[in-house]
Design an enzyme around this catalytic site. Structure first.
Site, PDB file in Angstrom:
ATOM      1  N   LYS A 247       0.951  -1.303  -0.170  1.00 50.59           N
ATOM      2  CA  LYS A 247      -0.009   0.100  -0.126  1.00 50.59           C
ATOM      3  C   LYS A 247       0.845   1.225  -0.015  1.00 50.59           C
ATOM      4  O   LYS A 247       1.869   1.144   0.779  1.00 50.59           O
ATOM      5  CB  LYS A 247      -0.819  -0.048   1.268  1.00 50.59           C
ATOM      6  CG  LYS A 247      -1.828   1.388   1.366  1.00 50.59           C
ATOM      7  CD  LYS A 247      -2.688   1.111   2.713  1.00 50.59           C
ATOM      8  CE  LYS A 247      -3.087   2.387   2.831  1.00 50.59           C
ATOM      9  NZ  LYS A 247      -4.019   2.542   4.151  1.00 50.59           N
ATOM     10  N   GLU A 300      -8.953  12.637  12.341  1.00 46.28           N
ATOM     11  CA  GLU A 300      -7.766  11.332  12.706  1.00 46.28           C
ATOM     12  C   GLU A 300      -7.116  11.655  13.860  1.00 46.28           C
ATOM     13  O   GLU A 300      -6.268  12.484  13.836  1.00 46.28           O
ATOM     14  CB  GLU A 300      -7.159  10.871  11.561  1.00 46.28           C
ATOM     15  CG  GLU A 300      -6.337   9.713  11.934  1.00 46.28           C
ATOM     16  CD  GLU A 300      -5.598   8.913  10.791  1.00 46.28           C
ATOM     17  OE1 GLU A 300      -5.957   9.293   9.781  1.00 46.28           O
ATOM     18  OE2 GLU A 300      -4.677   8.147  11.129  1.00 46.28           O
ATOM     19  N   GLU A 344      -7.199  -2.054   2.929  1.00 47.85           N
ATOM     20  CA  GLU A 344      -6.514  -0.682   3.035  1.00 47.85           C
ATOM     21  C   GLU A 344      -6.656  -0.468   4.786  1.00 47.85           C
ATOM     22  O   GLU A 344      -5.657  -0.076   5.376  1.00 47.85           O
ATOM     23  CB  GLU A 344      -7.347   0.102   2.380  1.00 47.85           C
ATOM     24  CG  GLU A 344      -6.506   1.524   1.760  1.00 47.85           C
ATOM     25  CD  GLU A 344      -7.541   2.339   1.188  1.00 47.85           C
ATOM     26  OE1 GLU A 344      -8.209   1.827   0.099  1.00 47.85           O
ATOM     27  OE2 GLU A 344      -7.425   3.471   1.418  1.00 47.85           O
ATOM     28  N   GLU A 479     -12.013  10.842  -4.842  1.00 49.02           N
ATOM     29  CA  GLU A 479     -11.876  10.953  -3.496  1.00 49.02           C
ATOM     30  C   GLU A 479     -11.040  11.884  -2.897  1.00 49.02           C
ATOM     31  O   GLU A 479     -11.236  12.736  -1.868  1.00 49.02           O
ATOM     32  CB  GLU A 479     -11.294   9.483  -3.019  1.00 49.02           C
ATOM     33  CG  GLU A 479     -11.193   9.311  -1.452  1.00 49.02           C
ATOM     34  CD  GLU A 479     -10.526   8.050  -0.986  1.00 49.02           C
ATOM     35  OE1 GLU A 479     -11.197   6.877  -1.838  1.00 49.02           O
ATOM     36  OE2 GLU A 479      -9.705   8.027  -0.314  1.00 49.02           O
TER      37      GLU A 479
END
Ligand SMILES: C=C(O[C@H]1C=CC=C(C(=O)O)[C@@H]1O)C(=O)O
Length: 495
Positions: A247, A300, A344, A479
């Site tokens: 990733k 976050e 992910e 996105e």
């Protein structure tokens, strides 16, 4: 993660903050004590004076602190928990560079909190004074450009004046660094002058400033053409499929410029007001360094440490919001079921759990099937918590957690190398830890997403997407545009 709900004190009729004053004698006694410790240890000692104050609206206080000490201010709130830290000036600052930045920051912080003279802090307060704020850059191996001037690899600031709201308490702290040969009377005069400047700012502050709609007067352009960025995503997907990494989180930047015919300049207080209104569940932050202010509204949490309890979250995997409730629920259900997004997400959960085992007893994860719903997007989220082992501060935890695979990739080193070589973007402090630490080593750092660097008439905004083997370049581009909307809206762009 559990959030404490605190009643809104303004709606309860509590009068808002109108003035701040400190008892001169108490201040003198603290300074004298700091001075004698400074002589004894032959080094600078922090004197920290704390006082409970009336309720304040963080967003109304920030422009007063900006006026009081321009170019050196900090703003941090999480509206949903009514937590706020707003400060200005630097009584001391720890600036670090290179691979040793976290350990050097920890040493500098430890030295400053040791032997500090604290007075006036309420006995039931849950934070330990003095408090520092600051942040770190994304990658110490990435060459820095002039864009991020004033933002070193690591920075922890002991503010001259700090207002805070925590666990239902509102307080102000004044910090003064006292050297062995310092003149106490000079410190007293300077502190008095600072308080007078603050009072003048408070008296002249108007909450009735009208918001400017900049939609018609902003030019927005990609730092890297959209087609090129999509191609880059395609290349990374192929490299992942070829087994180079699992990733890679790729970011893009956009430049926003006010049209020359517009007289007004960008106003960070207005940006923070819009961000707070539109993103009540996020951390709203700003750190002003000279002419530029790094600002954002990030959902976050990197890590929070409170009374020995550590909490964090895995946040990765994204889908848009629906146009109505039914569509929104359907999209959310698809996100929860999506193998691509789950993959992910799980890489982040696994890394966080493994890393926390070094620092915590009883690492536990909450329900892995949670969605966080934000204004433009929804994310997969897993809360993770543990009991912090004795002897660690939040700085050691950050040093090991950053960058998580939610902002870097997997494996860590090879994905970071790919970002360095292929992304062609100076991330600076974007996607990096930003937050505060108290004298006990507790505190809270968020990951600085949905953010941008604001100048007087221009801004550079950042957004990234986790790229895995099944990623589609066009969907990732869309996105990233949804993520950029947070800051574009904050700037006053209403399209
Ligand atoms: C890197 C960003 O988001 C991260 C956090 C949540 C979801 C993400 C994703 O689904 O790609 C990213 O990992 C950003 O907003 O710039």
């Amino acid at each position: 993660m559990k959030f404490m709900v605190v009643a809104n004190r303004e709606s309860m009729g509590t009068p808002p903050l109108r003035s701040v004053s400190f008892d001169q004698e108490q201040l003198r006694v603290s300074l004298q004590e700091a001075s004698s410790r400074a002589l004894h240890y032959q080094r600078n000692i922090v004197a920290c004076l704390v006082k409970p104050v009336e309720y304040f609206q963080p967003i109304n206080l920030f422009p007063c602190l900006q006026q009081c000490i321009p170019g050196d201010c900090f703003f941090w709130t999480q509206p949903s928990t009514q937590t706020a830290f707003i400060g200005c000036g630097s009584a001391a600052q720890i600036e670090t560079w290179g691979a040793t930045r976290f350990t050097e920051t920890a040493t500098g912080w430890q030295t400053l909190v040791e032997h500090a003279v604290i007075s006036g802090a309420p006995s039931d307060t849950q934070v330990r004074f003095p408090l520092f704020y600051g942040g770190f850059s994304f990658d110490v191996l990435q060459p820095t450009t002039p864009l991020w001037e004033g933002f070193p690899h690591g920075l922890l600031i002991l503010p001259q004046m700090l207002f805070l709201q925590e666990a239902g308490q509102t307080m102000v702290a004044i910090n003064i660094l006292v050297g062995p040969d310092d003149d106490i009377e000079l410190h007293l005069t300077q502190t008095q002058a600072l308080l007078e400047r603050f009072q003048a700012a408070l008296d002249s502050h108007s909450t009735r400033k009208s918001m400017i709609n900049f939609s018609q007067c902003m030019a927005i352009h990609d730092l890297r053409p959209a087609n090129e960025w999509r191609e880059l995503v395609g290349n990374i997907v192929r490299q992942i499929q070829a087994g180079l990494y699992q990733k890679v989180v790729l970011a893009r930047g956009v430049q926003v410029t006010l049209n020359p015919q517009i007289q007004a300049s960008l106003d960070v207080s207005q940006i923070l007001t819009r961000l707070t209104r539109s993103n009540p569940g996020s951390y709203i932050f700003a750190i002003q360094r000279g002419g530029r202010c790094f600002t954002g509204a990030t959902p976050e949490c990197l890590v929070r440490i409170h009374e020995g309890q550590l909490s964090t979250m895995a946040l990765a995997g994204t889908a848009p919001r629906g146009t109505n409730e039914l569509e929104d629920e359907q999209i959310g259900a698809e996100l929860l079921a999506s193998a691509k997004n789950q993959g992910e997400h799980h890489s982040v959960v696994a890394m966080l759990q493994e890393t926390l085992l070094q620092f915590c007893r009883q690492v536990r994860s909450g329900d892995q099937r949670q969605l966080i719903k934000l204004k433009n997007v929804q994310h997969l989220m897993t809360p993770i918590m543990g009991e912090l082992l004795a002897g660690y501060s939040i700085l050691e935890v950050i040093a090991h957690l950053h960058p998580t695979p939610a902002v870097g990739g997997l494996p860590r080193q090879t994905s970071l190398q790919a970002i360095r070589e292929q992304e062609a973007l100076d991330r600076g402090w974007y996607a990096s830890p930003i937050g505060w630490i108290d004298a006990g080593g507790g505190g809270e750092f968020a990951v600085a997403l949905r953010s941008g660097l604001i100048g007087e008439r221009d801004a550079t905004l950042f957004a990234g997407c986790g790229i895995v083997a099944a990623s589609d370049p066009e969907s990732e581009y869309v996105e990233s545009c949804l993520k950029l909307k947070v800051m574009l809206h904050g700037l006053g762009w209403e399209n």
